[in-house]
Write a protein that holds these residues in place. Structure first.
Motif, short mmCIF file in Angstrom:
data_model
loop_
_atom_site.label_atom_id
_atom_site.label_comp_id
_atom_site.label_asym_id
_atom_site.label_seq_id
_atom_site.Cartn_x
_atom_site.Cartn_y
_atom_site.Cartn_z
N ALA A 1 0.83 -1.21 0.00
CA ALA A 1 0.00 0.00 0.00
C ALA A 1 0.87 1.26 0.00
O ALA A 1 0.58 2.24 -0.71
CB ALA A 1 -0.94 0.00 1.20
N GLU A 2 1.95 1.25 0.78
CA GLU A 2 2.83 2.42 0.83
C GLU A 2 3.61 2.60 -0.47
O GLU A 2 3.89 3.73 -0.88
CB GLU A 2 3.77 2.33 2.03
CG GLU A 2 3.08 2.46 3.38
CD GLU A 2 2.38 3.79 3.61
OE1 GLU A 2 2.73 4.80 2.96
OE2 GLU A 2 1.48 3.84 4.48
N VAL A 3 3.97 1.50 -1.12
CA VAL A 3 4.63 1.61 -2.43
C VAL A 3 3.68 2.26 -3.43
O VAL A 3 4.09 3.12 -4.22
CB VAL A 3 5.11 0.23 -2.93
CG1 VAL A 3 5.51 0.28 -4.40
CG2 VAL A 3 6.28 -0.27 -2.09
N ARG A 4 2.42 1.90 -3.38
CA ARG A 4 1.43 2.52 -4.27
C ARG A 4 1.35 4.02 -4.00
O ARG A 4 1.30 4.84 -4.93
CB ARG A 4 0.06 1.86 -4.02
CG ARG A 4 -1.06 2.37 -4.89
CD ARG A 4 -0.94 1.89 -6.32
NE ARG A 4 -0.49 2.98 -7.19
CZ ARG A 4 0.09 2.82 -8.36
NH1 ARG A 4 0.31 1.62 -8.84
NH2 ARG A 4 0.47 3.84 -9.09
N LEU A 5 1.36 4.41 -2.72
CA LEU A 5 1.32 5.83 -2.37
C LEU A 5 2.59 6.55 -2.82
O LEU A 5 2.55 7.72 -3.22
CB LEU A 5 1.13 6.00 -0.85
CG LEU A 5 -0.24 5.57 -0.30
CD1 LEU A 5 -0.24 5.62 1.22
CD2 LEU A 5 -1.35 6.46 -0.87
N LEU A 6 3.73 5.86 -2.77
CA LEU A 6 4.99 6.44 -3.24
C LEU A 6 4.92 6.72 -4.74
O LEU A 6 5.30 7.81 -5.19
CB LEU A 6 6.14 5.47 -2.94
CG LEU A 6 7.52 5.91 -3.45
CD1 LEU A 6 8.05 7.08 -2.61
CD2 LEU A 6 8.50 4.75 -3.42
N VAL A 7 4.44 5.76 -5.50
CA VAL A 7 4.30 5.94 -6.94
C VAL A 7 3.38 7.13 -7.23
O VAL A 7 3.69 8.01 -8.05
CB VAL A 7 3.77 4.66 -7.62
CG1 VAL A 7 3.44 4.90 -9.08
CG2 VAL A 7 4.80 3.53 -7.48
N ASP A 8 2.24 7.17 -6.53
CA ASP A 8 1.28 8.27 -6.73
C ASP A 8 1.89 9.62 -6.37
O ASP A 8 1.65 10.62 -7.05
CB ASP A 8 0.02 8.03 -5.91
CG ASP A 8 -0.80 6.84 -6.41
OD1 ASP A 8 -0.54 6.36 -7.54
OD2 ASP A 8 -1.68 6.37 -5.66
#
Length: 196
Positions: A89-96
């Motif tokens: 989930a945090e990787v997704r937020l990083l990409v965003d």
């Protein structure tokens, strides 16, 4: 033309490719493997996962031109939720965060580095630590070619300062015909042939 396109690819796209591979590695780590040593001598698998999680979270702030805070410690395993899901989930937020308008423009962080350089720093951590964790746990790992093409000159450029700061170790010798990713690993002080 293809090589030029790789060099100008958005950091968010490179993070998405590298992040997917990192998430796959973490998904494959068994709880019984958390005490294994890694190529990063100061970290076992558990500590390296915690470190990488903290990096992923703090570099979201840097993408938004806010200051990061690495002073505290993180324990992803004591939070009562699935650590693999939280990391994904945090990787997704990083990409965003790095896909947001203006994320790659200007400077960011307390040291005022160009934003793209800061994005390459987190890209490097995500890619290299995924390799560290895969190697420590016997999992397969092959980085995205466009990521390696972007990282190679960036890692070479920051290596002297990173060594002085104790972030990279002394360079490791590799053959002249070594694959590009082996050269990146060696530049950061990692032995591409490392085994547990």
């Amino acid at each position: 033309m293809n090589q030029k396109a790789e060099k100008t690819q958005k950091i968010s796209e490179l993070l998405e490719a590298s992040g997917a591979r990192a998430v796959a590695v973490l998904d494959g780590i068994g709880d019984e493997q958390l005490d294994r040593r890694t190529p990063c001598t100061e970290y076992d698998v558990r500590a390296l996962v915690n470190h990488l999680f903290q990096v992923v979270v703090q570099f979201q702030a840097l993408a938004a031109k806010k200051d990061a805070d690495f002073s505290g410690s993180v324990d992803l395993f004591g939070a009562g939720s699935d650590w693999r899901e939280r990391f994904a989930a945090e990787v997704r937020l990083l990409v965003d965060a790095w896909a947001a308008p203006g994320a790659e423009e200007g400077t960011t962080g307390q040291m005022g580095f160009p934003a793209r350089t800061v994005g390459q720093m987190v890209l490097g951590d995500l890619t290299l630590h995924a390799w560290d964790l895969a190697r420590a746990t016997g999992l397969p790992y092959a980085p995205d070619e466009a990521v390696v093409a972007d990282l190679a000159p960036a890692v070479a450029a920051i290596a002297p300062g990173a060594r002085e700061a104790g972030v990279y170790g002394a360079p490791v010798e590799v053959p002249e015909d070594a694959p590009d990713f082996d050269v990146v690993l060696a530049t950061t002080g990692r032995d591409p042939r490392w085994r547990p």
